[in-house]
Design an enzyme around this catalytic site. Structure first.
Site, PDB file in Angstrom:
ATOM      1  N   GLU A 167       0.773  -1.202   0.133  1.00  0.00           N
ATOM      2  CA  GLU A 167       0.076  -0.093  -0.052  1.00  0.00           C
ATOM      3  C   GLU A 167       0.863   1.011  -0.003  1.00  0.00           C
ATOM      4  O   GLU A 167       1.598   1.217   1.182  1.00  0.00           O
ATOM      5  CB  GLU A 167      -0.914   0.120   1.201  1.00  0.00           C
ATOM      6  CG  GLU A 167      -1.883   1.321   0.905  1.00  0.00           C
ATOM      7  CD  GLU A 167      -2.894   1.584   2.208  1.00  0.00           C
ATOM      8  OE1 GLU A 167      -2.849   0.541   3.067  1.00  0.00           O
ATOM      9  OE2 GLU A 167      -3.912   2.125   2.007  1.00  0.00           O
ATOM     10  N   GLY A 189       2.077   0.407  11.339  1.00  0.00           N
ATOM     11  CA  GLY A 189       1.995  -0.620  12.795  1.00  0.00           C
ATOM     12  C   GLY A 189       1.389  -1.923  12.042  1.00  0.00           C
ATOM     13  O   GLY A 189       1.872  -2.964  12.585  1.00  0.00           O
ATOM     14  N   MET A 219      -0.587  -3.904   8.165  1.00  0.00           N
ATOM     15  CA  MET A 219      -1.081  -3.720   6.971  1.00  0.00           C
ATOM     16  C   MET A 219      -2.077  -4.933   6.462  1.00  0.00           C
ATOM     17  O   MET A 219      -1.788  -6.125   6.610  1.00  0.00           O
ATOM     18  CB  MET A 219       0.049  -3.606   5.780  1.00  0.00           C
ATOM     19  CG  MET A 219      -0.241  -3.548   4.355  1.00  0.00           C
ATOM     20  SD  MET A 219      -1.102  -1.944   4.037  1.00  0.00           S
ATOM     21  CE  MET A 219      -2.146  -2.565   2.496  1.00  0.00           C
ATOM     22  N   GLU A 220      -3.171  -4.359   6.249  1.00  0.00           N
ATOM     23  CA  GLU A 220      -4.475  -5.232   5.739  1.00  0.00           C
ATOM     24  C   GLU A 220      -4.325  -6.296   4.658  1.00  0.00           C
ATOM     25  O   GLU A 220      -5.464  -6.721   4.189  1.00  0.00           O
ATOM     26  CB  GLU A 220      -5.794  -4.483   5.838  1.00  0.00           C
ATOM     27  CG  GLU A 220      -5.985  -3.538   4.728  1.00  0.00           C
ATOM     28  CD  GLU A 220      -5.242  -2.157   4.799  1.00  0.00           C
ATOM     29  OE1 GLU A 220      -4.227  -2.036   5.489  1.00  0.00           O
ATOM     30  OE2 GLU A 220      -5.749  -1.212   3.928  1.00  0.00           O
ATOM     31  N   ASN A 221      -3.264  -6.462   4.147  1.00  0.00           N
ATOM     32  CA  ASN A 221      -2.992  -7.491   2.887  1.00  0.00           C
ATOM     33  C   ASN A 221      -4.137  -8.614   3.026  1.00  0.00           C
ATOM     34  O   ASN A 221      -4.252  -9.269   4.213  1.00  0.00           O
ATOM     35  CB  ASN A 221      -1.929  -8.055   2.698  1.00  0.00           C
ATOM     36  CG  ASN A 221      -0.925  -7.090   2.997  1.00  0.00           C
ATOM     37  OD1 ASN A 221      -0.569  -6.020   2.197  1.00  0.00           O
ATOM     38  ND2 ASN A 221      -0.061  -7.231   4.012  1.00  0.00           N
ATOM     39  N   HIS A 259      -8.852  -3.565  13.840  1.00  0.00           N
ATOM     40  CA  HIS A 259      -8.717  -2.715  12.686  1.00  0.00           C
ATOM     41  C   HIS A 259      -8.298  -3.166  11.150  1.00  0.00           C
ATOM     42  O   HIS A 259      -8.899  -3.138  10.430  1.00  0.00           O
ATOM     43  CB  HIS A 259      -7.449  -1.381  13.125  1.00  0.00           C
ATOM     44  CG  HIS A 259      -7.299  -0.519  11.932  1.00  0.00           C
ATOM     45  ND1 HIS A 259      -7.734   0.931  12.092  1.00  0.00           N
ATOM     46  CD2 HIS A 259      -6.704  -0.524  10.767  1.00  0.00           C
ATOM     47  CE1 HIS A 259      -7.274   1.441  11.102  1.00  0.00           C
ATOM     48  NE2 HIS A 259      -6.671   0.537  10.029  1.00  0.00           N
ATOM     49  N   GLU A 260      -7.385  -4.203  11.160  1.00  0.00           N
ATOM     50  CA  GLU A 260      -6.764  -4.874  10.130  1.00  0.00           C
ATOM     51  C   GLU A 260      -7.939  -5.759   9.706  1.00  0.00           C
ATOM     52  O   GLU A 260      -8.056  -5.734   8.438  1.00  0.00           O
ATOM     53  CB  GLU A 260      -5.403  -5.178  10.219  1.00  0.00           C
ATOM     54  CG  GLU A 260      -4.331  -4.633  10.686  1.00  0.00           C
ATOM     55  CD  GLU A 260      -4.281  -3.146   9.724  1.00  0.00           C
ATOM     56  OE1 GLU A 260      -4.771  -3.156   8.673  1.00  0.00           O
ATOM     57  OE2 GLU A 260      -3.611  -2.315  10.607  1.00  0.00           O
ATOM     58  N   GLU A 314      -9.832   3.967   6.069  1.00  0.00           N
ATOM     59  CA  GLU A 314      -8.952   4.316   7.388  1.00  0.00           C
ATOM     60  C   GLU A 314      -9.896   4.882   8.499  1.00  0.00           C
ATOM     61  O   GLU A 314      -9.897   4.400   9.784  1.00  0.00           O
ATOM     62  CB  GLU A 314      -7.701   5.029   7.327  1.00  0.00           C
ATOM     63  CG  GLU A 314      -6.678   4.541   6.090  1.00  0.00           C
ATOM     64  CD  GLU A 314      -6.383   3.160   6.546  1.00  0.00           C
ATOM     65  OE1 GLU A 314      -6.448   2.681   7.993  1.00  0.00           O
ATOM     66  OE2 GLU A 314      -5.800   2.549   5.700  1.00  0.00           O
TER      67      GLU A 314
HETATM   68  N1  BES Z   1      -3.561   0.378   5.565  1.00  0.00           N
HETATM   69  C1  BES Z   1      -2.840   0.870   6.784  1.00  0.00           C
HETATM   70  C2  BES Z   1      -1.331   0.641   6.714  1.00  0.00           C
HETATM   71  C3  BES Z   1      -0.638   1.741   5.846  1.00  0.00           C
HETATM   72  C4  BES Z   1      -0.604   2.890   6.377  1.00  0.00           C
HETATM   73  C5  BES Z   1      -0.172   1.656   4.731  1.00  0.00           C
HETATM   74  C6  BES Z   1       0.316   3.885   5.763  1.00  0.00           C
HETATM   75  C7  BES Z   1       0.637   2.406   3.992  1.00  0.00           C
HETATM   76  C8  BES Z   1       0.788   3.613   4.542  1.00  0.00           C
HETATM   77  C9  BES Z   1      -3.299   0.025   8.042  1.00  0.00           C
HETATM   78  O1  BES Z   1      -4.692  -0.409   7.882  1.00  0.00           O
HETATM   79  C10 BES Z   1      -3.313   0.902   9.087  1.00  0.00           C
HETATM   80  O2  BES Z   1      -4.065   1.946   9.077  1.00  0.00           O
HETATM   81  N2  BES Z   1      -2.367   0.677   9.966  1.00  0.00           N
HETATM   82  C11 BES Z   1      -2.275   1.476  11.260  1.00  0.00           C
HETATM   83  C12 BES Z   1      -2.499   0.888  12.226  1.00  0.00           C
HETATM   84  C13 BES Z   1      -3.901   1.145  12.893  1.00  0.00           C
HETATM   85  C14 BES Z   1      -4.295   0.174  14.004  1.00  0.00           C
HETATM   86  C15 BES Z   1      -4.159   2.568  13.266  1.00  0.00           C
HETATM   87  C16 BES Z   1      -0.674   2.040  11.106  1.00  0.00           C
HETATM   88  O3  BES Z   1       0.039   1.269  10.533  1.00  0.00           O
HETATM   89  O4  BES Z   1      -0.557   2.888  11.957  1.00  0.00           O
HETATM   90 ZN    ZN Z   2      -6.157   0.964   8.261  1.00  0.00          ZN
END
Ligand code: BES
Ligand code: ZN
Length: 886
Positions: free
Chosen positions: A183, A283, A285-287, A319-320, A342
């Site tokens: 992503e 943190g 990633m929702e692959n 979340h994921e 998000e």
């Molecule tokens: N899709 C995001 C991961 C992501 C973040 C990919 C930025 C590319 C760029 C994932 O679903 C996400 O939101 N992750 C959060 C954790 C969540 C519990 C808030 C993160 O990585 O901070």
């Molecule tokens: Zn997310």
């Protein structure tokens, strides 16, 4: 080939070869030695560029189905790949434009169905736009065909694309895994031509977006279960740490049926894997079907993990997994609608944790963690609307911010409250069913919710998503016989003070009103759809208080007339106001003071009314605001006086709690104890400092190991008031720590150290091999937030090491986080100019908006200090002379 910045179009598909569930494609695990030149993004040193023009991919050729074969080499850090994609030429052309970053194409050809291959004769890379144009010597006619591409690439160390992640085996050997971040088992058999190769085939996926593809090659252990609804769930951990996957496994197995029931749509795949990756930028990633996590967002050790880590793991898993439906099954049409992904996942993760762990009182924590954070950012002139036009890939990284996540989640929470759970669920099901395996936009969700509820959702919500900011509701009251007449007005809330100007934006605000008769029940609900409104509350006695925004759900701030505020304050002291309302009231007053609408001294007086407060989250928010004030006053010569104030506010609760858990205590007591002792220890509270030193000594000598929940506050206290020996001991504990959680715990407090030499040592440590690349940011940020000297030293360090830091994160959101943590605390006008000038000569496109926000915050701090420092000082001095009666 990676398509992180690609349009999240579900017109693409991946062909998964072979049998059972797990994802996709074909992996060849081998040892080859080809090393290729890496295509680097050009990092110009010119002035900040204007927004670059950017075009989405042309629609003349579109993919139908991908088959991808990859051969990673974990010794040379390279990979070879073969793509075979079924494609459709919709309009005759002699070019194919596709997304592409950091790979070299060797050959490419297109074969119309039943016809000969046409070899591409030119590959024109547009590296800045992450695209490549393949040119063909003759026209590709409309119809279907097969696109074949052979390519090579490097397994990079930038935590993006197909990259390498370093880990240490239980015997101490350093090894690498190959991991993806886009992503932005399996059928195993030897590869026919080469006995040294193992071929791993993956099943075919449903139609999906390319940014959700993932694969990991490495050594892992796992724990496994089957959820109630029949999905095979596995948590993959580092070798020897399978036990640490059990907590997340339990959460995931509970969460899947919860979402299935909530959405009334089953989980779309037969299996889901959750895996902990050592080097990981985000943190998690929702692959689809293979969710990747930082180790600290997935692994829980029963003895060595603290309560806040459990809570964090539960939230991240929630979340994921929500994204598996909301984001994966239905994908946003373009990055403008990223917030939908998000914001929604950041809201429903709380619903899920509330279901799994009611004892966490997680919705109250939502207010201190997301709602107030979003309001703080959104009050700035440099905020942005939730729905923001996104062009170039560098602008995508920029919107992974508190507006998309926390404001997005907050307005969905407000919407859910406005609609009611039953119709909200119904609308969600309509939306997910209608758009499954397709793309959707914000309006599509509004339409479904409107159909389900019969309420004007699109009209209400567009005022929240299409314009930035939020309202300040001013309210005054008049007793009219047995009734209370309220006069309400709305104006945009600005961090710099009352809104001035003609066309003040307006919102459609769902407002709830409660009274002391029943503080937990809304007496009246209205939709404020004009700048001013009067409402009558029937049968309210003159001595009763009236409050707006029950549960702190509406995304607005409230300013009460002095008479109304006066009547509410006793409800803080005698706890008759609900916790989340006490929290909201205090937070509103604090931000009004920061904006210069009321005096900071008034807020200090309100803070003193929290003497009887038992609630963790209320304390946590108060503590956060006092932290902001302490940082501000570190620019003055009466910093010690504000520390005295902190000690006075926190010592009664500190004494009530003590150091050791009492029988019957739970999760929130553990969090509260850690918070309060940390606050007291940091402020130099003598008894706390002595006990912290004693317990630290016992811990280090192995006499009595500190419980996980007490480690952060104790480490912080001894470091802040310690010397070089204390720092050395902490660094030794860091080296010895087996769990990443413990390493991070130590890294985050190192910045508390006060001596200039030690601060320098911590900064050097931040960039050393000892700290994982994604964690450097919190070490440097900790130094900046730790002390006055630390703030200056961290900024200098960033300037001196800019190239290395920028290169390490390749732009990306970690660089924004680093900048924010490091410069936001300044409170002198000229620093805003210095920060701006530095980034003009050292551009960071993905952090542009963050830099503007930081400069604005610096100016706001400076104005606040000029306005209120003197009166705060006087109040603190006078209060020391005659302390208020408790
Ligand atoms: N899709 C995001 C991961 C992501 C973040 C990919 C930025 C590319 C760029 C994932 O679903 C996400 O939101 N992750 C959060 C954790 C969540 C519990 C808030 C993160 O990585 O901070
Ligand atoms: Zn997310």
């Amino acid at each position: 080939m990676w398509l992180a910045a690609a349009a999240p179009s579900v017109a693409r598909r991946l062909l998964f070869l072979g049998s059972p569930p797990p994802p996709l494609l074909l992996l060849l695990l081998s040892r080859s030695s080809r090393r290729r030149r890496r295509r680097l993004h050009t990092l110009g040193l010119a002035a900040m560029p204007e927004k670059r023009p950017f075009e989405r991919l042309p629609a003349d050729v579109s993919p139908i189905n991908y088959s991808l074969c990859l051969k990673p080499d974990l010794l040379d850090f390279t990979f070879e790949g073969k793509l075979e994609a079924a494609a459709q030429v919709r309009q005759a052309t002699n070019q194919i434009v596709m997304n592409c970053a950091d790979i070299d194409i060797i050959t490419a050809s297109y074969a119309p169905e039943g016809d000969e291959e046409i070899h591409a004769t030119g590959f024109n890379y547009q590296n800045e736009d992450e695209k490549v144009t393949l040119s063909f010597p003759s026209t590709l006619q409309t119809g279907t065909g097969t696109l074949k591409i052979d390519f090579v690439g490097e397994l990079n160390d930038k935590m993006k694309g197909f990259y390498r992640s370093k880990y240490t085996t239980p015997s101490g050997e350093v090894r690498y895994a190959a991991v993806t971040q886009f992503e932005n088992v399996i059928d195993r058999k030897p590869y026919p031509d080469d006995e040294n190769l193992v071929e791993v085939k993956f099943a075919r996926t449903p139609v999906m977006s390319t940014y959700l593809v993932a694969f990991v090659v490495g050594e892992y252990d796992f724990v496994e279960t089957r959820s109630k609804d029949g999905v095979c769930v596995r948590v993959y951990t580092p070798v020897g740490k399978a036990e640490q996957g059990k907590f997340a496994l339990e959460v995931a197995a509970k969460t899947l049926p919860f979402y299935k029931d909530y959405f009334n749509v089953p989980y779309p795949l037969p299996k889901i894997d959750l895996i902990a990756i050592a080097d990981f930028a985000a943190g998690a990633m929702e692959n689809w079907g293979l969710v990747t996590y930082r180790e600290t967002a997935l692994l829980i050790d029963p003895k060595n993990s603290c309560s806040s880590s459990r809570q964090w793991v539960a939230l991240v898993v929630g979340h994921e997994l929500a994204h598996q439906w909301f984001g994966n099954l239905v994908t946003m049409e373009w990055w403008t609608h990223l917030w939908l992904n998000e914001g929604f996942a950041s809201w429903i993760e709380y619903l899920c944790v509330d279901h799994c762990f009611p004892e966490y009182d997680i919705w109250t924590q939502f207010v201190s963690a997301d709602y107030t954070r979003a309001q703080e950012l959104d009050a700035l002139d440099n905020s942005h609307p939730i729905e923001v036009s996104v062009g170039h890939p560098s602008e995508v990284d920029e919107i992974f911010d508190a507006i998309s996540y926390s404001k997005g989640a907050s307005v969905i929470r407000m919407l859910h409250d406005y609609i009611g759970d039953k119709d909200f669920k119904k609308g969600m099901n309509m939306y997910l069913t209608k758009f499954q395996q397709k793309n959707a936009a914000t309006e599509d969700l509004w339409e479904s919710l409107e159909n389900a509820s019969g309420k004007p959702i699109a009209a209400v919500m567009s005022t929240w998503t299409k314009q930035m900011g939020f309202p300040l509701i001013y309210v005054e009251a008049e007793q009219v016989e047995d009734d209370r007449l309220l006069r309400l007005s709305q104006k945009k809330f600005c961090a710099s003070g009352p809104y001035v100007g003609e066309d003040c934006p307006q919102w459609m605000v769902p407002i709830t009103i409660s009274t002391s008769e029943d503080p937990n029940q809304a007496k009246l609900k209205i939709l404020m759809d004009k700048p001013e409104m009067s409402v009558v509350l029937k049968n309210v006695k003159p001595e009763q208080w009236v409050k707006l925004n029950l549960g702190t759900v509406g995304f607005y701030r409230t300013q009460y007339s002095s008479a109304m505020l006066e009547s509410l304050l006793p409800g803080i002291r005698d706890l008759s106001l609900p916790p989340v309302d006490r929290l909201g009231l205090q937070n509103d007053l604090f931000s009004l003071a920061r904006a210069g609408i009321i005096s900071t001294v008034e807020v200090l007086k309100v803070m003193e009314a929290f003497v009887n407060e038992p609630n963790y989250t209320v304390w946590s928010d108060l503590s956060c605001n006092l932290g902001i004030l302490s940082t501000l006053l570190s620019h003055t010569d009466f910093y010690e006086e504000i520390q005295e104030f902190v000690k006075d506010v926190f010592s009664p609760i500190g004494e009530r709690l003590g150091w050791d858990p009492k029988p019957g205590e739970g999760h929130l007591d553990a969090l509260l104890r850690g918070l309060v002792l940390g606050k007291l220890g940091k402020a130099g509270h003598k008894a706390t400092l002595e006990e912290a030193r004693r317990r630290f000594k016992d811990h280090v000598e192995g006499k009595q190991i500190l419980s996980a929940d007490l480690r952060s506050p104790v480490y912080l206290t001894v470091l802040k008031h310690g010397d070089g020996t204390t720092l050395d001991i902490m660094l030794k504990l860091h080296k010895q720590a087996d769990m990443q959680e413990e390493k991070n715990r130590i890294e985050r407090v190192l910045g508390a150290t006060l001596l200039p030499d030690l601060i320098q040592k911590v900064l050097t440590f931040a960039l050393s091999e000892e700290v994982r690349p994604q964690d450097t940011v919190s070490v440097i940020g900790g130094v900046a937030g730790g002390s006055k000297h630390g703030r200056k030293a961290a900024w200098k360090f960033i300037k001196d090491n800019w190239e290395e830091l920028y290169n390490r994160y390749q732009g990306g959101f970690l660089i924004s986080r680093l900048i924010k943590l490091s410069v936001e605390g300044f409170a002198v006008d000229k620093m805003a100019g210095e920060v701006k000038a530095f980034f003009e000569s050292h551009p960071a496109p993905s952090a542009e908006r963050t830099i503007q926000q930081c400069c604005e915050n610096i100016l706001l701090n400076a104005a606040w200090l000029k306005r209120d420092a003197e009166s705060i000082h006087q109040y603190l001095v006078q209060r020391k002379a005659s302390p208020p009666a408790v």
